[in-house]
Structure formats: structure tokens, C-alpha cells
Design a protein around this motif. Structure first.
Motif, PDB file in Angstrom:
ATOM      1  N   VAL A 134      20.227  10.077  42.557  1.00 33.32           N
ATOM      2  CA  VAL A 134      19.994  10.684  41.245  1.00 33.32           C
ATOM      3  C   VAL A 134      20.444  12.142  41.255  1.00 33.32           C
ATOM      4  O   VAL A 134      21.028  12.632  40.283  1.00 33.32           O
ATOM      5  N   GLU A 135      20.183  12.838  42.355  1.00 34.80           N
ATOM      6  CA  GLU A 135      20.625  14.232  42.472  1.00 34.80           C
ATOM      7  C   GLU A 135      22.144  14.332  42.414  1.00 34.80           C
ATOM      8  O   GLU A 135      22.684  15.273  41.817  1.00 34.80           O
ATOM      9  N   GLU A 136      22.829  13.374  43.014  1.00 33.66           N
ATOM     10  CA  GLU A 136      24.288  13.359  42.945  1.00 33.66           C
ATOM     11  C   GLU A 136      24.757  13.161  41.501  1.00 33.66           C
ATOM     12  O   GLU A 136      25.744  13.773  41.070  1.00 33.66           O
ATOM     13  N   ASP A 137      24.042  12.314  40.760  1.00 32.41           N
ATOM     14  CA  ASP A 137      24.385  12.110  39.347  1.00 32.41           C
ATOM     15  C   ASP A 137      24.201  13.397  38.549  1.00 32.41           C
ATOM     16  O   ASP A 137      25.022  13.737  37.689  1.00 32.41           O
ATOM     17  N   ASN A 154      21.480  16.144  26.723  1.00 28.49           N
ATOM     18  CA  ASN A 154      20.720  14.895  26.686  1.00 28.49           C
ATOM     19  C   ASN A 154      21.017  14.002  27.890  1.00 28.49           C
ATOM     20  O   ASN A 154      20.122  13.317  28.396  1.00 28.49           O
ATOM     21  N   ILE A 155      22.264  13.997  28.344  1.00 25.56           N
ATOM     22  CA  ILE A 155      22.584  13.258  29.575  1.00 25.56           C
ATOM     23  C   ILE A 155      21.779  13.838  30.734  1.00 25.56           C
ATOM     24  O   ILE A 155      21.145  13.117  31.508  1.00 25.56           O
ATOM     25  N   LEU A 156      21.806  15.154  30.840  1.00 24.47           N
ATOM     26  CA  LEU A 156      21.116  15.824  31.937  1.00 24.47           C
ATOM     27  C   LEU A 156      19.608  15.629  31.845  1.00 24.47           C
ATOM     28  O   LEU A 156      18.936  15.417  32.867  1.00 24.47           O
ATOM     29  N   ARG A 157      19.070  15.693  30.633  1.00 25.13           N
ATOM     30  CA  ARG A 157      17.632  15.514  30.450  1.00 25.13           C
ATOM     31  C   ARG A 157      17.184  14.149  30.976  1.00 25.13           C
ATOM     32  O   ARG A 157      16.158  14.038  31.658  1.00 25.13           O
ATOM     33  N   THR A 158      17.960  13.112  30.675  1.00 26.52           N
ATOM     34  CA  THR A 158      17.616  11.767  31.129  1.00 26.52           C
ATOM     35  C   THR A 158      17.584  11.692  32.654  1.00 26.52           C
ATOM     36  O   THR A 158      16.643  11.144  33.248  1.00 26.52           O
ATOM     37  N   HIS A 159      18.601  12.260  33.303  1.00 26.92           N
ATOM     38  CA  HIS A 159      18.653  12.240  34.769  1.00 26.92           C
ATOM     39  C   HIS A 159      17.522  13.068  35.383  1.00 26.92           C
ATOM     40  O   HIS A 159      16.914  12.649  36.378  1.00 26.92           O
ATOM     41  N   ARG A 160      17.248  14.221  34.791  1.00 24.32           N
ATOM     42  CA  ARG A 160      16.194  15.076  35.351  1.00 24.32           C
ATOM     43  C   ARG A 160      14.815  14.456  35.159  1.00 24.32           C
ATOM     44  O   ARG A 160      13.939  14.595  36.025  1.00 24.32           O
ATOM     45  N   ILE A 162      10.177  11.650  37.999  1.00 19.68           N
ATOM     46  CA  ILE A 162       9.374  10.447  38.232  1.00 19.68           C
ATOM     47  C   ILE A 162       9.525   9.987  39.685  1.00 19.68           C
ATOM     48  O   ILE A 162       8.547   9.636  40.353  1.00 19.68           O
ATOM     49  N   ILE A 163      10.763  10.012  40.175  1.00 19.49           N
ATOM     50  CA  ILE A 163      11.023   9.580  41.552  1.00 19.49           C
ATOM     51  C   ILE A 163      10.331  10.513  42.542  1.00 19.49           C
ATOM     52  O   ILE A 163       9.728  10.061  43.525  1.00 19.49           O
ATOM     53  N   VAL A 164      10.403  11.817  42.298  1.00 25.30           N
ATOM     54  CA  VAL A 164       9.753  12.780  43.187  1.00 25.30           C
ATOM     55  C   VAL A 164       8.237  12.582  43.188  1.00 25.30           C
ATOM     56  O   VAL A 164       7.595  12.665  44.243  1.00 25.30           O
ATOM     57  N   ASN A 165       7.667  12.308  42.022  1.00 21.84           N
ATOM     58  CA  ASN A 165       6.223  12.047  41.958  1.00 21.84           C
ATOM     59  C   ASN A 165       5.850  10.832  42.800  1.00 21.84           C
ATOM     60  O   ASN A 165       4.843  10.834  43.523  1.00 21.84           O
ATOM     61  N   ASN A 166       6.659   9.781  42.714  1.00 19.15           N
ATOM     62  CA  ASN A 166       6.411   8.594  43.533  1.00 19.15           C
ATOM     63  C   ASN A 166       6.602   8.875  45.016  1.00 19.15           C
ATOM     64  O   ASN A 166       5.854   8.365  45.859  1.00 19.15           O
ATOM     65  N   GLU A 167       7.598   9.694  45.319  1.00 22.90           N
ATOM     66  CA  GLU A 167       7.846  10.079  46.717  1.00 22.90           C
ATOM     67  C   GLU A 167       6.632  10.802  47.288  1.00 22.90           C
ATOM     68  O   GLU A 167       6.164  10.485  48.395  1.00 22.90           O
ATOM     69  N   SER A 195      14.255  11.263  35.186  1.00 24.40           N
ATOM     70  CA  SER A 195      14.208  10.228  36.224  1.00 24.40           C
ATOM     71  C   SER A 195      13.878  10.849  37.578  1.00 24.40           C
ATOM     72  O   SER A 195      13.069  10.310  38.345  1.00 24.40           O
ATOM     73  N   TRP A 196      14.514  11.979  37.849  1.00 27.08           N
ATOM     74  CA  TRP A 196      14.299  12.665  39.131  1.00 27.08           C
ATOM     75  C   TRP A 196      12.833  13.050  39.302  1.00 27.08           C
ATOM     76  O   TRP A 196      12.258  12.874  40.383  1.00 27.08           O
TER      77      TRP A 196
END
Length: 235
Positions: A106-109, A68-74, A79-84, A76-77
Motif C-alpha cells: 500500500v505504501e508503494e501505491d 481522492n486517489i491518495l485519500r483512499t490509499h491513505r 486501517i492496515i496499521v491499526n490491525n498491525e 487503507s494504510w
């Protein structure tokens, strides 16, 4: 900042009052119900530190916390990539630079979460594994999280993650073939994830399909043999 520090002190105080392994498990369940997965992971690492093989329920809690921790970060990633990609398409290089820097954070996280789990598996879970089932389960978990790492690394680090994942899956598969039945849920889950590795990382769809097909056929054959044996005994 003061509120965050206060909450951290409260969490530490709660942990310090727990003395029994089952207390940590109980609070971990509460953390899960409250979607406080980082605290849940911390509690389950404490459970794992007792140098006793985890029960099936405890394994499930441990996996759930990190998943679940990983799911949240991924999420987010993504969404950020889509905006990028959107800003790249709009030609807004000033925004792209800022987004890319944020994406790297985020990738570091994500990598930190994966490495934390891998460290726990190597230092706590595998050394206390008392059954082949546990060994296969934890080795498969290593393969999974090394596979996740691969997606967020580059160069030599990415290649190392790929090789580590492959070796973990091979070891888990060998142990499963020697000690677990073909129809065991962990055996089937391992085969499925190993096939995903070949499909997504190694880029060998034929090998991926072969792995999944063989695992399925072996499980079906075993179940049919059992059914035949039972019928013979009844007759």
C-alpha cells in the motif's frame, strides 16, 4: 480478469474518440461524479498535456482527482496499521509478517500516486504556467506531495523528500511574496501548509506558529489598509 480488461479497452476507446480539450474536462467531471478518480486523473493529465495553462476550474479538477486517489490509499494504510498494531499486541507474529508485507504494498501505491502527480507538475503544469498565481499553486502542490511522500519513505529517500518539499515551499513563498497579495487565498493556503511542514516534518512548532501568524497578520493588515483607503476616498 476478462471484465477488467474489457473495461480498460472501453475506457481507451472513449479516450480515443475525444478530440477537444473541453471534452476531456466534461468526462473528467463525469468521472468525479461517479467517484472514478483514477480515470479522472488520467483525463486531467490529458488536459494538462495541451500545453495551455489550466483554468481555475481545471486546476481544481486536477487536484481533486489525485487528492481522492491518495485519500483512499491513505485510509487503507491507516486501517492496515491499526490491525498491525493490534496483532503485535496479541503477539501473533505470523499475522504481523503478512500484514507488514501488505502495508508495504500500500505504501508503494501511495508513493506511486505522489510521484505521478509530481511528474505531471514538472513536465506538464509548470512549463505551461502563464501567471505567478499558477506558478505558486503548482509549486505549493509539489511541496505538499513531497511532504506526503516523506511519511512513507525511509533513509536517504525520506531525507530527499524532506529537502525537496522544503525547497518547493520556499520557492512558492518567494514567488507569492513578489507577485501575490498577502490576502490571496493561494498565499494563505501556502502559508498554512508550509507551517504544517515545519510542525510535522521539521518538528519546529515555534517556527510553524510564526509562519501561520505572520501570514494571518499580513493578510489582516492588507485588508485594513484597503478599508482605510476606501473610507478616505468616500469621505
Amino acid at each position: 480478469h476478462g471484465d477488467i480488461k474489457g473495461r480498460q479497452d472501453l475506457v481507451t476507446m472513449i479516450y480515443d474518440t475525444l478530440v477537444d480539450k473541453q471534452d476531456y474536462v466534461y468526462i473528467a467531471k463525469l468521472a468525479e461524479h461517479g467517484s472514478r478518480y483514477e480515470e479522472m486523473a488520467r483525463l486531467m493529465k490529458k488536459v494538462a498535456s495541451y500545453d495551455i495553462d489550466l483554468s481555475e476550474e481545471e486546476r481544481t479538477l486536477f487536484v481533486s482527482s489525485y487528492k481522492n486517489i491518495l485519500r483512499t490509499h491513505r485510509d487503507s494504510w491507516k486501517i492496515i496499521v491499526n490491525n498491525e498494531n493490534m496483532e503485535i499486541g496479541n503477539g501473533r507474529s505470523d499475522k504481523v509478517d503478512a500484514i507488514q508485507e501488505y502495508r508495504r504494498r500500500v505504501e508503494e501505491d501511495i508513493c506511486s500516486v505522489c510521484r505521478d502527480l509530481l511528474s505531471a507538475v514538472d513536465e506538464l503544469l509548470l512549463p505551461s504556467a502563464s501567471t505567478p498565481e499558477s506558478v505558486v499553486f503548482y509549486s505549493k502542490m509539489k511541496g505538499d506531495y513531497q511532504r506526503y511522500l516523506y511519511d512513507y519513505l525511509e533513509g536517504e529517500e525520506q531525507e530527499q523528500a524532506k529537502n525537496d518539499s522544503l525547497n518547493s515551499y520556499i520557492y512558492a513563498t518567494k514567488t507569492a511574496s513578489e507577485s501575490l497579495s498577502p490576502s490571496h487565498p493561494i498565499t494563505l493556503g501556502l502559508a498554512l501548509n508550509f507551517s504544517v511542514f515545519y510542525y510535522e516534518i521539521i518538528k519546529e512548532p515555534k517556527k510553524a506558529c510564526e509562519l501561520a501568524r505572520n501570514a494571518f497578520n499580513n493578510a489582516v493588515n492588507e485588508i485594513e489598509d484597503i478599508s482605510t483607503s476606501i473610507s478616505a476616498d468616500i469621505n
